[in-house]
Write a protein that holds these residues in place. Structure first.
Motif, PDB file in Angstrom:
ATOM      1  N   LEU A  36     -30.959  70.588  -1.507  1.00 34.16           N
ATOM      2  CA  LEU A  36     -31.387  70.871  -2.876  1.00 34.16           C
ATOM      3  C   LEU A  36     -30.260  70.534  -3.861  1.00 34.16           C
ATOM      4  O   LEU A  36     -30.474  69.921  -4.907  1.00 34.16           O
ATOM      5  CB  LEU A  36     -31.746  72.360  -2.981  1.00 34.16           C
ATOM      6  CG  LEU A  36     -32.699  72.746  -4.087  1.00 34.16           C
ATOM      7  CD1 LEU A  36     -34.075  72.183  -3.794  1.00 34.16           C
ATOM      8  CD2 LEU A  36     -32.798  74.271  -4.195  1.00 34.16           C
ATOM      9  N   HIS A  37     -29.040  70.932  -3.458  1.00 40.28           N
ATOM     10  CA  HIS A  37     -27.860  70.672  -4.284  1.00 40.28           C
ATOM     11  C   HIS A  37     -27.673  69.158  -4.448  1.00 40.28           C
ATOM     12  O   HIS A  37     -27.392  68.667  -5.540  1.00 40.28           O
ATOM     13  CB  HIS A  37     -26.641  71.311  -3.619  1.00 40.28           C
ATOM     14  CG  HIS A  37     -25.367  71.081  -4.349  1.00 40.28           C
ATOM     15  ND1 HIS A  37     -25.116  71.674  -5.569  1.00 40.28           N
ATOM     16  CD2 HIS A  37     -24.296  70.305  -4.069  1.00 40.28           C
ATOM     17  CE1 HIS A  37     -23.935  71.272  -5.993  1.00 40.28           C
ATOM     18  NE2 HIS A  37     -23.415  70.441  -5.104  1.00 40.28           N
ATOM     19  N   SER A  38     -27.884  68.440  -3.339  1.00 34.86           N
ATOM     20  CA  SER A  38     -27.720  66.982  -3.352  1.00 34.86           C
ATOM     21  C   SER A  38     -28.739  66.335  -4.297  1.00 34.86           C
ATOM     22  O   SER A  38     -28.392  65.443  -5.071  1.00 34.86           O
ATOM     23  CB  SER A  38     -27.897  66.462  -1.928  1.00 34.86           C
ATOM     24  OG  SER A  38     -27.943  65.089  -1.920  1.00 34.86           O
ATOM     25  N   SER A  39     -29.989  66.805  -4.235  1.00 38.92           N
ATOM     26  CA  SER A  39     -31.005  66.190  -5.107  1.00 38.92           C
ATOM     27  C   SER A  39     -30.820  66.618  -6.567  1.00 38.92           C
ATOM     28  O   SER A  39     -31.177  65.865  -7.476  1.00 38.92           O
ATOM     29  CB  SER A  39     -32.414  66.522  -4.607  1.00 38.92           C
ATOM     30  OG  SER A  39     -32.580  67.891  -4.500  1.00 38.92           O
TER      31      SER A  39
ATOM     32  N   GLU B 182     -30.197  64.050 -13.888  1.00 38.40           N
ATOM     33  CA  GLU B 182     -30.083  63.302 -15.145  1.00 38.40           C
ATOM     34  C   GLU B 182     -30.516  61.841 -14.981  1.00 38.40           C
ATOM     35  O   GLU B 182     -31.225  61.298 -15.824  1.00 38.40           O
ATOM     36  CB  GLU B 182     -28.641  63.337 -15.685  1.00 38.40           C
ATOM     37  CG  GLU B 182     -28.191  64.699 -16.194  1.00 38.40           C
ATOM     38  CD  GLU B 182     -27.605  65.568 -15.104  1.00 38.40           C
ATOM     39  OE1 GLU B 182     -27.651  65.149 -13.922  1.00 38.40           O
ATOM     40  OE2 GLU B 182     -27.117  66.671 -15.408  1.00 38.40           O
ATOM     41  N   LEU B 183     -30.079  61.240 -13.842  1.00 38.84           N
ATOM     42  CA  LEU B 183     -30.457  59.835 -13.612  1.00 38.84           C
ATOM     43  C   LEU B 183     -31.972  59.689 -13.427  1.00 38.84           C
ATOM     44  O   LEU B 183     -32.574  58.711 -13.872  1.00 38.84           O
ATOM     45  CB  LEU B 183     -29.722  59.284 -12.397  1.00 38.84           C
ATOM     46  CG  LEU B 183     -28.371  58.630 -12.667  1.00 38.84           C
ATOM     47  CD1 LEU B 183     -27.709  58.199 -11.369  1.00 38.84           C
ATOM     48  CD2 LEU B 183     -28.517  57.414 -13.583  1.00 38.84           C
ATOM     49  N   ASN B 184     -32.571  60.680 -12.764  1.00 33.88           N
ATOM     50  CA  ASN B 184     -34.034  60.666 -12.596  1.00 33.88           C
ATOM     51  C   ASN B 184     -34.732  60.736 -13.945  1.00 33.88           C
ATOM     52  O   ASN B 184     -35.707  60.023 -14.200  1.00 33.88           O
ATOM     53  CB  ASN B 184     -34.495  61.848 -11.734  1.00 33.88           C
ATOM     54  CG  ASN B 184     -34.263  61.601 -10.271  1.00 33.88           C
ATOM     55  OD1 ASN B 184     -34.153  60.464  -9.839  1.00 33.88           O
ATOM     56  ND2 ASN B 184     -34.166  62.668  -9.496  1.00 33.88           N
ATOM     57  N   MET B 185     -34.197  61.615 -14.807  1.00 32.86           N
ATOM     58  CA  MET B 185     -34.793  61.781 -16.137  1.00 32.86           C
ATOM     59  C   MET B 185     -34.707  60.477 -16.935  1.00 32.86           C
ATOM     60  O   MET B 185     -35.663  60.065 -17.590  1.00 32.86           O
ATOM     61  CB  MET B 185     -34.072  62.897 -16.923  1.00 32.86           C
ATOM     62  CG  MET B 185     -34.285  64.273 -16.338  1.00 32.86           C
ATOM     63  SD  MET B 185     -35.979  64.833 -16.513  1.00 32.86           S
ATOM     64  CE  MET B 185     -35.979  65.313 -18.204  1.00 32.86           C
ATOM     65  N   LEU B 186     -33.521  59.826 -16.848  1.00 37.43           N
ATOM     66  CA  LEU B 186     -33.340  58.559 -17.568  1.00 37.43           C
ATOM     67  C   LEU B 186     -34.308  57.497 -17.059  1.00 37.43           C
ATOM     68  O   LEU B 186     -34.929  56.775 -17.842  1.00 37.43           O
ATOM     69  CB  LEU B 186     -31.896  58.066 -17.398  1.00 37.43           C
ATOM     70  CG  LEU B 186     -30.835  58.814 -18.209  1.00 37.43           C
ATOM     71  CD1 LEU B 186     -29.447  58.441 -17.738  1.00 37.43           C
ATOM     72  CD2 LEU B 186     -30.987  58.504 -19.705  1.00 37.43           C
ATOM     73  N   SER B 187     -34.438  57.463 -15.746  1.00 36.71           N
ATOM     74  CA  SER B 187     -35.335  56.490 -15.118  1.00 36.71           C
ATOM     75  C   SER B 187     -36.781  56.721 -15.579  1.00 36.71           C
ATOM     76  O   SER B 187     -37.499  55.767 -15.905  1.00 36.71           O
ATOM     77  CB  SER B 187     -35.208  56.640 -13.603  1.00 36.71           C
ATOM     78  OG  SER B 187     -35.801  55.592 -12.966  1.00 36.71           O
ATOM     79  N   ASN B 188     -37.178  57.988 -15.604  1.00 36.63           N
ATOM     80  CA  ASN B 188     -38.552  58.323 -16.052  1.00 36.63           C
ATOM     81  C   ASN B 188     -38.756  57.975 -17.521  1.00 36.63           C
ATOM     82  O   ASN B 188     -39.831  57.528 -17.931  1.00 36.63           O
ATOM     83  CB  ASN B 188     -38.840  59.821 -15.869  1.00 36.63           C
ATOM     84  CG  ASN B 188     -38.938  60.172 -14.402  1.00 36.63           C
ATOM     85  OD1 ASN B 188     -39.123  59.301 -13.580  1.00 36.63           O
ATOM     86  ND2 ASN B 188     -38.794  61.453 -14.084  1.00 36.63           N
TER      87      ASN B 188
ATOM     88  N   ALA C 240     -28.559  58.957 -24.616  1.00 34.14           N
ATOM     89  CA  ALA C 240     -28.663  59.834 -23.436  1.00 34.14           C
ATOM     90  C   ALA C 240     -27.871  59.253 -22.273  1.00 34.14           C
ATOM     91  O   ALA C 240     -27.174  59.976 -21.552  1.00 34.14           O
ATOM     92  CB  ALA C 240     -30.115  60.008 -23.045  1.00 34.14           C
ATOM     93  N   TYR C 241     -27.950  57.937 -22.138  1.00 31.87           N
ATOM     94  CA  TYR C 241     -27.240  57.295 -21.032  1.00 31.87           C
ATOM     95  C   TYR C 241     -25.728  57.451 -21.203  1.00 31.87           C
ATOM     96  O   TYR C 241     -25.024  57.858 -20.275  1.00 31.87           O
ATOM     97  CB  TYR C 241     -27.615  55.805 -20.933  1.00 31.87           C
ATOM     98  CG  TYR C 241     -26.937  55.134 -19.774  1.00 31.87           C
ATOM     99  CD1 TYR C 241     -27.437  55.279 -18.499  1.00 31.87           C
ATOM    100  CD2 TYR C 241     -25.765  54.409 -19.958  1.00 31.87           C
ATOM    101  CE1 TYR C 241     -26.796  54.707 -17.410  1.00 31.87           C
ATOM    102  CE2 TYR C 241     -25.113  53.840 -18.875  1.00 31.87           C
ATOM    103  CZ  TYR C 241     -25.640  53.986 -17.604  1.00 31.87           C
ATOM    104  OH  TYR C 241     -24.984  53.437 -16.530  1.00 31.87           O
TER     105      TYR C 241
ATOM    106  N   GLU D 181     -31.458  50.787  -9.930  1.00 31.93           N
ATOM    107  CA  GLU D 181     -30.489  50.372  -8.907  1.00 31.93           C
ATOM    108  C   GLU D 181     -29.315  51.358  -8.852  1.00 31.93           C
ATOM    109  O   GLU D 181     -28.858  51.766  -7.785  1.00 31.93           O
ATOM    110  CB  GLU D 181     -29.991  48.968  -9.262  1.00 31.93           C
ATOM    111  CG  GLU D 181     -29.524  48.173  -8.052  1.00 31.93           C
ATOM    112  CD  GLU D 181     -29.108  46.752  -8.446  1.00 31.93           C
ATOM    113  OE1 GLU D 181     -28.086  46.320  -7.936  1.00 31.93           O
ATOM    114  OE2 GLU D 181     -29.808  46.121  -9.278  1.00 31.93           O
ATOM    115  N   GLN D 182     -28.868  51.741 -10.051  1.00 32.83           N
ATOM    116  CA  GLN D 182     -27.742  52.680 -10.119  1.00 32.83           C
ATOM    117  C   GLN D 182     -28.135  54.042  -9.533  1.00 32.83           C
ATOM    118  O   GLN D 182     -27.341  54.690  -8.846  1.00 32.83           O
ATOM    119  CB  GLN D 182     -27.322  52.844 -11.586  1.00 32.83           C
ATOM    120  CG  GLN D 182     -25.954  53.477 -11.691  1.00 32.83           C
ATOM    121  CD  GLN D 182     -25.500  53.594 -13.122  1.00 32.83           C
ATOM    122  OE1 GLN D 182     -26.301  53.829 -14.012  1.00 32.83           O
ATOM    123  NE2 GLN D 182     -24.211  53.441 -13.340  1.00 32.83           N
TER     124      GLN D 182
END
Lengths: 340, 274
Positions: free
Chosen positions: A102-105, A110-116, A145-146, A207-208
């Protein structure tokens, strides 16, 4: 009276539940109800939830049966101790492993949010959605945001290298990914500066995100808890399961010996058929007769398949009638919920 | 758009199978002496219970990997019967469990069986044992239990997979009298090789009605036979159509599958054409 109310309530709920699935099968509800798939998956989740709750019953039973043996030092108390210790150990390790993953995910949040966000901007602009800010404005917000998160991720990613070093793992695995991650950082910043081409930005961020996921995953995979979990589950539990499965090989030979003793005409017939099938299966059979594979195929595809189908049709119809009875609560005393 | 799977053919089949259920249950209420053919495996249940009582050794009843399904409900009728007899003869009845949801139901059934015979004090909840949800861990636990408890009679009723032979062989090793009943055709040969009696597929569904002579179960058993008759008629029609087509390919006949899957508009068009 109370008992009747309970029984009737159970019958009503069973009927409604059954009716839902009958209608869901017969009528394409997604054509009539918006977001029906979401509703259906939530209802299905309810079943999973009930099943999960039932696990507590299993654990309580284990504690009662084997715990009492241990407490009163009955025969086999040491085995019970081993079983309960194994249960507690596996349970604790699994919970700790879940926390670690859970900690790892969470690190990727933030990157998930940016991707979405990029995905939403692209889909909104394609569908010309109204009531949302202009694309340029949204791209600027995305850029802000990025850039805000660049330093946050720089710290997180640097930590990965330190952790891997501390754990005396192979740092080379991390170094190349770190390098790639930083190169992508620059590429994304440039992409914002040059022409802010959204599909390119989306591809670069994705990719990032994958590289970051790989790095955080490395930390998770090399953690003590994950290693302990792997030792217990893959090293012990799976191997024990495989050992049990391998017993089947011996038991099949024993059962075959028993079945192939010619005690009756039927047993002789079965032995003959089995021999033909076995000889038709192996290459050695061709030396005896070239027709053996064809005989084998005929035996499997005709008498064998017919018998299988007959058994399956019989069982399916019986199951269907039983399902009708369950759905309509036409039941005997053992499931009626009434005292007798 | 429209009615997805509720084609006229499916609806006709649906009601054709549902109708006899109500009819024969009502009929069974009036006439309890409906004929059910002799099934040796079910008759042997009493023998197995008696053997266990005489030897003073426990008996076990496993539902295998059965989840909450029609198969489980068919098995529960037999379990009820066995637990009633266990209460009467004061046999120790062990019920190893693989699925916690099923265990909750099984516990109630066994308790009700003891209660029905007025021997609730003899009911020991610790005899219903949760072993594991993992297939082979369950098989391993079952093997251990059979050896430790030296079981005299074993009932294997329900859905079984690759572990079936391990379970049955464990019973064989301790010299238990075994009755197996599986709905999965792949496991039937294993039970035939290792069990003293084997119920094949739908015989499992008949066993509860056979033992209890309960009108609901008897009625549904006959309804089940009538439903089988419908399928049999459909099979014959299918064979005839295929045979005619192979001899006279120029004749336009619908496939049996088309009769069931044809939509309302297709049926309407076909009828208008006639």
């Amino acid at each position: 009276m109370k008992s009747n109310f309970r029984a009737n309530l159970v019958k009503l709920l069973t009927f409604i539940g059954g009716m839902y699935f009958v209608v869901e099968f017969l009528v394409p509800l997604e054509s009539y109800i918006d977001n029906f798939q979401d509703v259906h998956s939530k209802i299905s989740d309810g079943y999973v939830l009930i099943g999960t709750m039932a696990f507590a019953i299993g654990i309580i039973n284990l504690l009662l049966v084997y715990g009492s043996k241990l407490v009163f030092k009955r025969k086999g108390w040491f085995d019970s101790l081993v079983l309960l210790f194994g249960l507690a150990l596996m349970l604790s390790v699994s919970v700790l492993d879940w926390r670690e993953s859970l900690h790892s995910s969470k690190n990727l949040y933030e990157l998930n949010m940016l991707s979405n966000f990029v995905e939403t901007i692209i889909s909104d602009s394609k569908s010309k959605k109204k009531g949302v800010p202009e694309v340029k404005e949204r791209v600027r917000a995305l850029e802000r945001a990025y850039l805000k998160n660049v330093d946050v991720y720089e710290r997180k990613i640097s930590l990965v290298r330190n952790v891997i070093l501390e754990r005396k793992e192979d740092v080379s695995k991390v170094s190349s990914s770190l390098k790639d991650y930083r190169i992508l950082n620059d590429k994304i910043k440039n992409a914002f500066l040059v022409n802010a081409d959204l599909p390119i930005i989306q591809e670069l961020i994705s990719e990032q995100r994958q590289i970051a996921q790989h790095l955080f995953n490395l930390v998770y995979e090399t953690s003590f808890i994950k290693k302990l979990y792997r030792l217990l589950y893959d090293g012990l539990f799976v191997s024990l399961g495989a050992a049990m499965f391998s017993l089947l090989g011996i038991y099949i030979a024993i059962a075959a010996y028993r079945a192939f003793r010619i005690q009756s005409f039927e047993a002789a017939l079965m032995l003959g058929a089995a021999l033909l099938v076995m000889l038709g299966q192996i290459s050695f059979g061709l030396w005896i007769s070239e027709d053996l594979p064809a005989i084998r195929n005929w035996l499997l595809q005709n008498p064998n398949s017919s018998a299988f189908r007959a058994i399956k049709i019989g069982a399916s119809i019986a199951g269907l009638v039983m399902a009708f009875r369950m759905w309509l609560s036409i039941e005997s005393d053992f499931t009626s919920g009434e005292d007798f | 758009m429209g009615i997805e799977n509720a084609t006229p053919g499916i609806l006709v089949l649906f009601f054709l199978m549902l109708g006899p259920l109500f009819y024969y249950i009502e009929k069974a209420k009036k006439n309890k002496n409906l004929y059910v053919r002799k099934i040796a495996g079910i008759d042997a249940i009493d023998e197995a219970i008696g053997r266990s009582a005489e030897m003073g050794r426990p008996m076990s009843f496993s539902t295998g990997l059965t989840s909450i399904s029609p198969t489980l409900y068919a098995v529960l009728g037999v379990l009820m019967y066995v637990s009633k007899k266990a209460a009467i003869y004061r046999n120790k009845l062990l019920v190893p469990q693989n699925n916690p949801e099923v265990m909750a139901i099984v516990e109630n059934v066994v308790r009700d069986g003891y209660r029905a015979e007025g021997r609730i004090s003899a009911y020991n909840p610790q005899n219903i044992r949760y072993l594991s949800q993992d297939q082979f861990a369950f098989a391993s636990g079952y093997q251990g239990m059979m050896h430790r408890e030296n079981v005299a009679s074993a009932f294997l009723f329900g859905y079984f997979a690759a572990e079936s032979l391990i379970l049955a062989e464990a019973g064989k090793q301790v010299g238990a009298m075994q009755i197996g009943a599986s709905v999965s055709p792949e496991q039937v040969p294993f039970f035939i090789c290792t069990c003293d009696y084997t119920l094949i597929s739908e015989e499992l569904f008949a066993s509860s009605a056979y033992l209890s002579r309960d009108h609901i179960q008897l009625g549904s058993l006959i309804a089940q036979d009538k439903a089988k008759l419908i399928i049999f008629v459909l099979l014959i029609i299918g064979i005839l159509i295929a045979t005619v087509k192979s001899f006279y390919p120029e004749i336009s006949l619908p496939n049996i599958e088309r009769l069931v899957t044809a939509t309302y508009s297709e049926v309407y068009e076909y009828l208008r054409g006639i």
